[in-house]
Design a protein around this motif. Structure first.
Motif, PDB file in Angstrom:
ATOM      1  N   HIS A   1       0.273   5.666   5.464  1.00 57.93           N
ATOM      2  CA  HIS A   1       0.877   5.701   4.123  1.00 57.93           C
ATOM      3  C   HIS A   1       1.206   6.322   3.396  1.00 57.93           C
ATOM      4  O   HIS A   1       1.555   6.665   2.508  1.00 57.93           O
ATOM      5  N   ASN A   2       0.770   7.645   3.870  1.00 60.20           N
ATOM      6  CA  ASN A   2       0.855   8.954   3.229  1.00 60.20           C
ATOM      7  C   ASN A   2       1.460  10.609   3.750  1.00 60.20           C
ATOM      8  O   ASN A   2       1.387  10.963   3.978  1.00 60.20           O
TER       9      ASN A   2
ATOM     10  N   ARG B   1       0.889  15.575   5.054  1.00 60.98           N
ATOM     11  CA  ARG B   1       0.135  14.743   4.619  1.00 60.98           C
ATOM     12  C   ARG B   1      -0.170  14.668   2.718  1.00 60.98           C
ATOM     13  O   ARG B   1      -0.603  15.092   2.446  1.00 60.98           O
ATOM     14  N   ASN B   2      -0.694  13.444   2.721  1.00 64.66           N
ATOM     15  CA  ASN B   2      -0.873  12.934   0.750  1.00 64.66           C
ATOM     16  C   ASN B   2      -1.868  12.941   0.312  1.00 64.66           C
ATOM     17  O   ASN B   2      -2.391  11.467   1.405  1.00 64.66           O
TER      18      ASN B   2
ATOM     19  N   ALA C   1       1.010  -1.206  -0.001  1.00 68.24           N
ATOM     20  CA  ALA C   1       0.330   0.255  -0.535  1.00 68.24           C
ATOM     21  C   ALA C   1       0.833   1.395  -0.528  1.00 68.24           C
ATOM     22  O   ALA C   1       0.355   2.602  -0.145  1.00 68.24           O
ATOM     23  N   ALA C   2       2.231   0.938   0.158  1.00 72.65           N
ATOM     24  CA  ALA C   2       3.211   2.133   0.111  1.00 72.65           C
ATOM     25  C   ALA C   2       3.907   2.744  -1.370  1.00 72.65           C
ATOM     26  O   ALA C   2       4.477   3.184  -0.973  1.00 72.65           O
TER      27      ALA C   2
ATOM     28  N   ASP D   1      -3.868  11.953  -1.889  1.00 72.83           N
ATOM     29  CA  ASP D   1      -4.119  10.695  -2.509  1.00 72.83           C
ATOM     30  C   ASP D   1      -4.115   9.305  -2.108  1.00 72.83           C
ATOM     31  O   ASP D   1      -4.415   8.539  -2.753  1.00 72.83           O
ATOM     32  N   ARG D   2      -3.497   9.635  -0.596  1.00 65.48           N
ATOM     33  CA  ARG D   2      -3.304   8.090  -0.344  1.00 65.48           C
ATOM     34  C   ARG D   2      -4.169   7.524   1.424  1.00 65.48           C
ATOM     35  O   ARG D   2      -3.915   9.274   1.739  1.00 65.48           O
ATOM     36  N   ALA D   3      -4.234   6.474   2.157  1.00 70.15           N
ATOM     37  CA  ALA D   3      -4.957   6.578   3.256  1.00 70.15           C
ATOM     38  C   ALA D   3      -3.633   6.409   4.125  1.00 70.15           C
ATOM     39  O   ALA D   3      -2.313   5.737   3.819  1.00 70.15           O
TER      40      ALA D   3
ATOM     41  N   TYR E   1       5.517  12.303   4.149  1.00 70.51           N
ATOM     42  CA  TYR E   1       6.416  12.552   3.476  1.00 70.51           C
ATOM     43  C   TYR E   1       6.643  13.727   4.489  1.00 70.51           C
ATOM     44  O   TYR E   1       6.445  14.856   4.746  1.00 70.51           O
TER      45      TYR E   1
ATOM     46  N   PRO F   1       6.578   6.864   1.510  1.00 68.63           N
ATOM     47  CA  PRO F   1       6.171   7.996   2.957  1.00 68.63           C
ATOM     48  C   PRO F   1       6.844   7.294   4.094  1.00 68.63           C
ATOM     49  O   PRO F   1       7.792   6.514   4.014  1.00 68.63           O
TER      50      PRO F   1
END
Length: 312
Positions: free
Chosen positions: A154-155, A146-147, A55-56, A149-151, A157, A94
């Motif tokens: 795993h978001n 935090r991105n 997922a990452a 687009d991801r949960a 950065y 991440p």
């Protein structure tokens, strides 16, 4: 002594001095020269703990790291510790939590910065006592984002530009004492190698056209966030003792500890060949040396180095 004798003695001394200076500075014949100045300062290393479950993936900025460590974590999964110095990207991730294995690995560098998402309470005193600059989001909130687009989790950065981290001071691999040079004699031709953890698998396949070992994870090609293939100039498969530590994750799984102080066997993959070597690290404060079967220091191909900690 006569005046002429004195002049002869002075001339002889001057000739000897000239010869010594010439030898120290090298010659115009292209031979190796001896350094006449102080060694360059050690690299200012930024180490980032990177998530590596499916997922990452794909990771951001991993292709810019000088050295990529792969280690086993809870439930037989893997995580990455990436060391940057020569080329630090604008975003990395991440980002995930630190482990005890990271602290021992990072003792090889000169007070590196460690970017990580956090750590369990029992490990925090060890992180604070380690000779490094610990930099979780609580200490540098503006350096993380935090991105959307991801949960989670795993978001998360890192923006390296948001931390006071100097760059441009050499290669993190050279900080470890690793030398980029022509390959040693010998080695066995090999097209690829596979390393398995209980819940993760890595393949390294030689690409003569690309001049690198293409990375695969869990049976799929590994790619960068921009869509390119992840690849390494050199891959080190370092056999280590993997032990149960006194730490556990939230699910009650024991955190494994990969012992990188000691000695053992390793295989070094470069330019389509595999070299059997011995690794040795006497103390936590010393760097790991890799020695060929005939007693020579192992050399590495110019480019990114992956060091995979392989359970014995």
């Amino acid at each position: 002594m006569s005046t002429s004798g004195t002049k002869r003695s002075a001339a002889a001394a001057l000739a000897v001095l000239t010869l010594v200076i010439t030898a120290a500075c090298g010659s115009s014949g292209g031979g190796e020269t001896s350094p006449t100045t102080a060694p360059a300062p050690r690299a200012a290393v930024l180490a980032v703990k990177i998530d590596n479950v499916p997922a990452a993936r794909p990771p951001t900025g991993l292709e810019k790291a000088d050295v990529v460590y792969v280690e086993q974590v809870e439930a037989g999964l893997s995580r990455i510790l990436a060391a940057y110095s020569s080329d630090v990207p604008s975003a990395i991730g991440p980002v995930r939590s630190a482990r005890e294995t990271d602290l021992e690995l990072l003792r090889q560098f000169d007070e590196p910065t460690l970017a990580y998402s956090g750590a369990q309470a029992a490990l925090r005193p060890s992180i604070e006592a380690a000779p490094l600059d610990a930099l979780p989001p609580s200490k540098a909130p503006h350096a993380y984002f935090r991105n959307g687009d991801r949960a989670a989790p795993h978001n998360l950065y890192l923006r390296p530009g948001g931390i006071p981290h100097p760059t441009g001071r050499g290669n993190a691999a050279e900080d470890l004492g690793l030398r980029f040079a022509a390959p040693p004699p010998g080695g066995t031709p090999v097209s690829g190698r596979t390393v398995s953890y209980p819940s993760a698998r890595f393949t390294f396949t030689w690409s003569a056209n690309g001049g690198q070992w293409l990375v695969g994870m869990d049976g799929a090609p590994s790619r960068t966030a921009s869509g390119g293939r992840l690849g390494a100039a050199t891959v080190v498969l370092q056999e280590v003792d993997v032990q149960d530590s006194r730490f556990h994750d939230r699910g009650g799984n024991t955190s494994p500890f990969s012992a990188t102080v000691g000695s053992g066997s390793a295989a070094v993959l470069r330019e389509g060949r595999s070299y059997d070597v011995t690794w040795e690290r006497d103390t936590a404060g010393s760097a790991t040396s890799f020695t060929t079967e005939d007693g020579r220091p192992m050399t590495f191909a110019t480019g990114q180095i992956w060091i995979v900690l392989v359970p014995k």
